[in-house]
Design a protein around this motif. Structure first.
Motif, PDB file in Angstrom:
ATOM      1  N   ALA A  51       9.958   3.977   1.825  1.00 47.09           N
ATOM      2  CA  ALA A  51      10.015   4.398   0.424  1.00 47.09           C
ATOM      3  C   ALA A  51       9.030   3.627  -0.434  1.00 47.09           C
ATOM      4  CB  ALA A  51      11.431   4.216  -0.120  1.00 47.09           C
ATOM      5  N   LEU A  52       8.723   2.380  -0.066  1.00 48.48           N
ATOM      6  CA  LEU A  52       7.798   1.595  -0.869  1.00 48.48           C
ATOM      7  C   LEU A  52       6.390   2.173  -0.805  1.00 48.48           C
ATOM      8  CD1 LEU A  52       7.130  -0.825  -2.619  1.00 48.48           C
ATOM      9  CD2 LEU A  52       6.879  -2.207  -0.537  1.00 48.48           C
ATOM     10  N   ALA A  53       5.916   2.476   0.411  1.00 52.08           N
ATOM     11  CA  ALA A  53       4.586   3.066   0.551  1.00 52.08           C
ATOM     12  C   ALA A  53       4.516   4.425  -0.134  1.00 52.08           C
ATOM     13  CB  ALA A  53       4.214   3.186   2.024  1.00 52.08           C
ATOM     14  N   ALA A  54       5.572   5.231  -0.001  1.00 55.20           N
ATOM     15  CA  ALA A  54       5.582   6.560  -0.616  1.00 55.20           C
ATOM     16  C   ALA A  54       5.597   6.466  -2.140  1.00 55.20           C
ATOM     17  CB  ALA A  54       6.794   7.351  -0.120  1.00 55.20           C
ATOM     18  N   THR A  55       6.389   5.540  -2.669  1.00 60.76           N
ATOM     19  CA  THR A  55       6.468   5.369  -4.121  1.00 60.76           C
ATOM     20  C   THR A  55       5.148   4.857  -4.679  1.00 60.76           C
ATOM     21  OG1 THR A  55       8.839   4.934  -3.959  1.00 60.76           O
ATOM     22  CG2 THR A  55       7.741   4.249  -5.994  1.00 60.76           C
ATOM     23  N   ALA A  56       4.510   3.932  -3.957  1.00 63.37           N
ATOM     24  CA  ALA A  56       3.207   3.425  -4.390  1.00 63.37           C
ATOM     25  C   ALA A  56       2.163   4.531  -4.376  1.00 63.37           C
ATOM     26  CB  ALA A  56       2.774   2.272  -3.492  1.00 63.37           C
ATOM     27  N   ALA A  57       2.179   5.362  -3.332  1.00 64.41           N
ATOM     28  CA  ALA A  57       1.224   6.458  -3.257  1.00 64.41           C
ATOM     29  C   ALA A  57       1.404   7.416  -4.431  1.00 64.41           C
ATOM     30  CB  ALA A  57       1.381   7.195  -1.927  1.00 64.41           C
ATOM     31  N   ALA A  58       2.638   7.677  -4.819  1.00 59.04           N
ATOM     32  CA  ALA A  58       2.886   8.550  -5.968  1.00 59.04           C
ATOM     33  C   ALA A  58       2.410   7.904  -7.265  1.00 59.04           C
ATOM     34  CB  ALA A  58       4.378   8.878  -6.049  1.00 59.04           C
ATOM     35  N   TYR A  59       2.682   6.614  -7.437  1.00 58.09           N
ATOM     36  CA  TYR A  59       2.289   5.922  -8.669  1.00 58.09           C
ATOM     37  C   TYR A  59       0.760   5.837  -8.792  1.00 58.09           C
ATOM     38  CZ  TYR A  59       1.421   2.135 -11.961  1.00 58.09           C
ATOM     39  OH  TYR A  59       0.928   1.380 -13.001  1.00 58.09           O
ATOM     40  N   TYR A  60       0.082   5.483  -7.711  1.00 58.11           N
ATOM     41  CA  TYR A  60      -1.371   5.300  -7.767  1.00 58.11           C
ATOM     42  C   TYR A  60      -2.142   6.591  -7.520  1.00 58.11           C
ATOM     43  CZ  TYR A  60      -0.367   0.287  -7.650  1.00 58.11           C
ATOM     44  OH  TYR A  60       0.093  -0.977  -7.939  1.00 58.11           O
ATOM     45  N   GLY A  61      -1.451   7.664  -7.128  1.00 57.89           N
ATOM     46  CA  GLY A  61      -2.123   8.931  -6.902  1.00 57.89           C
ATOM     47  C   GLY A  61      -2.923   8.979  -5.624  1.00 57.89           C
ATOM     48  N   ALA A  62      -2.501   8.254  -4.593  1.00 60.84           N
ATOM     49  CA  ALA A  62      -3.222   8.181  -3.328  1.00 60.84           C
ATOM     50  C   ALA A  62      -2.497   8.987  -2.253  1.00 60.84           C
ATOM     51  CB  ALA A  62      -3.335   6.730  -2.880  1.00 60.84           C
ATOM     52  N   LEU A 199       2.278  -8.916  -3.748  1.00 61.55           N
ATOM     53  CA  LEU A 199       2.306  -7.553  -3.246  1.00 61.55           C
ATOM     54  C   LEU A 199       1.128  -6.764  -3.787  1.00 61.55           C
ATOM     55  CD1 LEU A 199       3.763  -5.297  -1.678  1.00 61.55           C
ATOM     56  CD2 LEU A 199       5.017  -4.774  -3.772  1.00 61.55           C
ATOM     57  N   GLY A 200       0.454  -6.088  -2.874  1.00 62.39           N
ATOM     58  CA  GLY A 200      -0.604  -5.160  -3.229  1.00 62.39           C
ATOM     59  C   GLY A 200      -0.561  -3.990  -2.274  1.00 62.39           C
ATOM     60  N   PHE A 201      -1.515  -3.064  -2.428  1.00 64.33           N
ATOM     61  CA  PHE A 201      -1.552  -1.879  -1.580  1.00 64.33           C
ATOM     62  C   PHE A 201      -2.993  -1.542  -1.232  1.00 64.33           C
ATOM     63  CE2 PHE A 201       2.287  -1.598  -4.111  1.00 64.33           C
ATOM     64  CZ  PHE A 201       3.252  -1.276  -3.152  1.00 64.33           C
ATOM     65  N   VAL A 202      -3.163  -0.989  -0.035  1.00 63.28           N
ATOM     66  CA  VAL A 202      -4.465  -0.496   0.408  1.00 63.28           C
ATOM     67  C   VAL A 202      -4.352   1.002   0.623  1.00 63.28           C
ATOM     68  CG1 VAL A 202      -6.296  -0.665   2.134  1.00 63.28           C
ATOM     69  CG2 VAL A 202      -4.931  -2.691   1.555  1.00 63.28           C
ATOM     70  N   ALA A 203      -5.244   1.756  -0.007  1.00 66.76           N
ATOM     71  CA  ALA A 203      -5.335   3.198   0.201  1.00 66.76           C
ATOM     72  C   ALA A 203      -6.585   3.466   1.030  1.00 66.76           C
ATOM     73  CB  ALA A 203      -5.415   3.924  -1.139  1.00 66.76           C
ATOM     74  N   ALA A 204      -6.431   4.189   2.135  1.00 71.06           N
ATOM     75  CA  ALA A 204      -7.561   4.445   3.022  1.00 71.06           C
ATOM     76  C   ALA A 204      -7.182   5.521   4.026  1.00 71.06           C
ATOM     77  CB  ALA A 204      -7.980   3.162   3.747  1.00 71.06           C
ATOM     78  N   HIS A 205      -8.134   5.871   4.892  1.00 69.46           N
ATOM     79  CA  HIS A 205      -7.888   6.817   5.978  1.00 69.46           C
ATOM     80  C   HIS A 205      -6.820   6.245   6.914  1.00 69.46           C
ATOM     81  CE1 HIS A 205      -8.718   9.040   9.723  1.00 69.46           C
ATOM     82  NE2 HIS A 205      -9.153   9.995   8.925  1.00 69.46           N
ATOM     83  N   PRO A 206      -5.960   7.094   7.486  1.00 67.00           N
ATOM     84  CA  PRO A 206      -4.881   6.593   8.348  1.00 67.00           C
ATOM     85  C   PRO A 206      -5.351   5.699   9.493  1.00 67.00           C
ATOM     86  CG  PRO A 206      -4.542   8.909   7.863  1.00 67.00           C
ATOM     87  CD  PRO A 206      -5.879   8.552   7.303  1.00 67.00           C
ATOM     88  N   ASP A 207      -6.504   6.007  10.094  1.00 66.15           N
ATOM     89  CA  ASP A 207      -6.982   5.183  11.210  1.00 66.15           C
ATOM     90  C   ASP A 207      -7.263   3.760  10.760  1.00 66.15           C
ATOM     91  OD1 ASP A 207      -6.796   7.396  12.834  1.00 66.15           O
ATOM     92  OD2 ASP A 207      -8.945   7.869  12.759  1.00 66.15           O
ATOM     93  N   LEU A 208      -7.868   3.611   9.586  1.00 58.63           N
ATOM     94  CA  LEU A 208      -8.153   2.265   9.087  1.00 58.63           C
ATOM     95  C   LEU A 208      -6.866   1.540   8.719  1.00 58.63           C
ATOM     96  CD1 LEU A 208     -11.057   1.006   7.064  1.00 58.63           C
ATOM     97  CD2 LEU A 208      -8.776   0.401   6.271  1.00 58.63           C
ATOM     98  N   LEU A 209      -5.932   2.242   8.114  1.00 61.01           N
ATOM     99  CA  LEU A 209      -4.664   1.602   7.740  1.00 61.01           C
ATOM    100  C   LEU A 209      -3.917   1.109   8.972  1.00 61.01           C
ATOM    101  CD1 LEU A 209      -3.327   3.881   4.850  1.00 61.01           C
ATOM    102  CD2 LEU A 209      -4.591   1.726   4.693  1.00 61.01           C
ATOM    103  N   ARG A 210      -3.973   1.879  10.067  1.00 66.07           N
ATOM    104  CA  ARG A 210      -3.323   1.431  11.298  1.00 66.07           C
ATOM    105  C   ARG A 210      -3.970   0.169  11.831  1.00 66.07           C
ATOM    106  NH1 ARG A 210      -2.433   7.038  12.233  1.00 66.07           N
ATOM    107  NH2 ARG A 210      -4.537   7.295  13.094  1.00 66.07           N
ATOM    108  N   GLY A 211      -5.302   0.118  11.826  1.00 60.68           N
ATOM    109  CA  GLY A 211      -5.999  -1.078  12.292  1.00 60.68           C
ATOM    110  C   GLY A 211      -5.698  -2.286  11.434  1.00 60.68           C
ATOM    111  N   LEU A 212      -5.627  -2.080  10.135  1.00 57.79           N
ATOM    112  CA  LEU A 212      -5.315  -3.172   9.224  1.00 57.79           C
ATOM    113  C   LEU A 212      -3.884  -3.658   9.431  1.00 57.79           C
ATOM    114  CD1 LEU A 212      -6.189  -4.937   6.839  1.00 57.79           C
ATOM    115  CD2 LEU A 212      -5.541  -3.071   5.300  1.00 57.79           C
ATOM    116  N   ALA A 213      -2.955  -2.725   9.586  1.00 59.61           N
ATOM    117  CA  ALA A 213      -1.562  -3.097   9.801  1.00 59.61           C
ATOM    118  C   ALA A 213      -1.398  -3.891  11.100  1.00 59.61           C
ATOM    119  CB  ALA A 213      -0.681  -1.850   9.828  1.00 59.61           C
ATOM    120  N   ASP A 214      -2.121  -3.507  12.148  1.00 59.22           N
ATOM    121  CA  ASP A 214      -2.032  -4.224  13.418  1.00 59.22           C
ATOM    122  C   ASP A 214      -2.501  -5.672  13.268  1.00 59.22           C
ATOM    123  OD1 ASP A 214      -1.024  -2.045  14.712  1.00 59.22           O
ATOM    124  OD2 ASP A 214      -2.930  -1.428  15.606  1.00 59.22           O
TER     125      ASP A 214
END
Length: 326
Positions: A51-62, A199-214
């Motif tokens: 819910a945190l990632a989804a809520t952030a995406a809605a707030y920031y428009g990403a 707390l911050g957020f990164v908006a990017a292509h899913p492949d990059l987000l997966r690499g960053l999360a790893d």
């Protein structure tokens, strides 16, 4: 370790007082009122709440976002996701970007904002702080998206740090961050005044987000931070009231400086100018218990954030008057 604002312990050691008016950070002095926490927020391992990632995406428009332990975590990690590259960082700007890209085998160039257009052709990665910290300079969204397309066409990246972007959301490019090669950083520390929850957020292509999360690993965001951020990101009434207040206070700060002969630039959260006697001005303020940010290198000048109350505004006005009449 690089120097940053908010270092009040250093201020106390240097000047021997504890009654500081801290204007050194550009963080909203009227922070979001954190809600009461459920007891298990302190007990459970802080697994990521979707819910945190989804809520952030809605707030920031990403399209999608990855929560990180402050944008600093992403700034330190992104250079590790690329082989050695030619990296251009906008200058002057938040020093952590250049510092970390230079630490991981990349060839770094720091380029003034007016020369960034020409730098695209010979860069693999461009990092642009928008709006800029400390000067408040802004690159239009359409121009950034052109650069992103040029870089992505040859496998490059455009990294846009929008940590101070909440007061100018119309110029955000977070909505376009699903395309390859475009990375947008956002922060809850500045607008929401919640720097302490990291707390911050990164908006990017899913492949990059997966690499960053790893690379970042598990449990990067504490349970209390997730609970507080969800409330803040969903509180539309508080956001609207705060946006109006910050714009009014930002105009007030710029007008106060102009009344004392200082022509500044910035955002609703801070003002900056290339002060010819920057160190003297910084010391003048510190001796009166006002802690501001002194820049000694490329952005030689000073930056002031917003006072928290009328007593703070009066204290700043008095110190400015004493500076201009000495």
């Amino acid at each position: 370790m690089l120097e940053h604002g908010g270092n009040l312990r250093d201020a106390a050691l240097r000047f021997g007082r504890d009654d500081w008016l801290d204007l050194s950070t550009g963080i909203n002095p009227h922070w979001y009122p954190a809600p009461a926490l459920p007891g298990n927020a302190w007990h459970r391992l802080p697994e990521a709440d979707p819910a945190l990632a989804a809520t952030a995406a809605a707030y920031y428009g990403a399209p999608r976002m990855l929560p990180v332990a402050g944008t600093q975590a992403a700034i330190q990690t992104l250079p590790r996701l690329r082989k050695p590259s030619r990296v251009t960082v906008s200058a002057p700007s938040y020093a952590e970007h250049a510092h970390h890209w230079s630490e991981h085998g990349h060839t770094l160039t720091q380029t003034p904002y007016e020369e960034l257009e020409a730098a695209v052709a010979h860069s693999d990665v461009m990092v642009v702080i928008n709006p800029n910290n400390p000067t408040g300079a802004v690159v239009p969204a359409a121009q950034l998206l052109r650069w992103a397309d040029q870089l992505a066409a040859r496998g490059g990246w455009l990294v846009v740090d929008e940590a101070f972007g909440d007061t100018g959301q119309h110029n955000s490019i977070a909505a376009h961050s699903g395309r390859p090669g475009l990375i947008v950083l956002r922060s809850v520390g500045k607008f929401f005044g919640l720097a302490g929850i990291r707390l911050g957020f990164v908006a990017a292509h899913p492949d990059l987000l997966r690499g960053l999360a790893d690379l970042l690993g598990p449990w990067t965001i504490s349970g209390p931070a997730q609970h507080i951020a969800l409330a803040a990101l969903r509180d539309q009434a508080w956001q609207d009231d705060t946006l109006r207040r910050l714009h009014a206070d930002g105009e007030r700060l710029q007008a106060l400086l102009a009344a004392h002969g200082i022509q500044s630039s910035g955002t609703p959260l801070f003002q900056w100018w290339a002060e010819p006697r920057a160190e003297e001005f910084w010391r003048h303020m510190a001796e009166r218990g006002i802690w501001i940010r002194l820049f000694k290198q490329a952005a030689r000048g000073v930056r002031l954030g917003l006072p928290p109350d009328e007593a703070g505004w009066l204290r700043l006005r008095t110190a400015l008057t004493e500076w201009t009449t000495q």
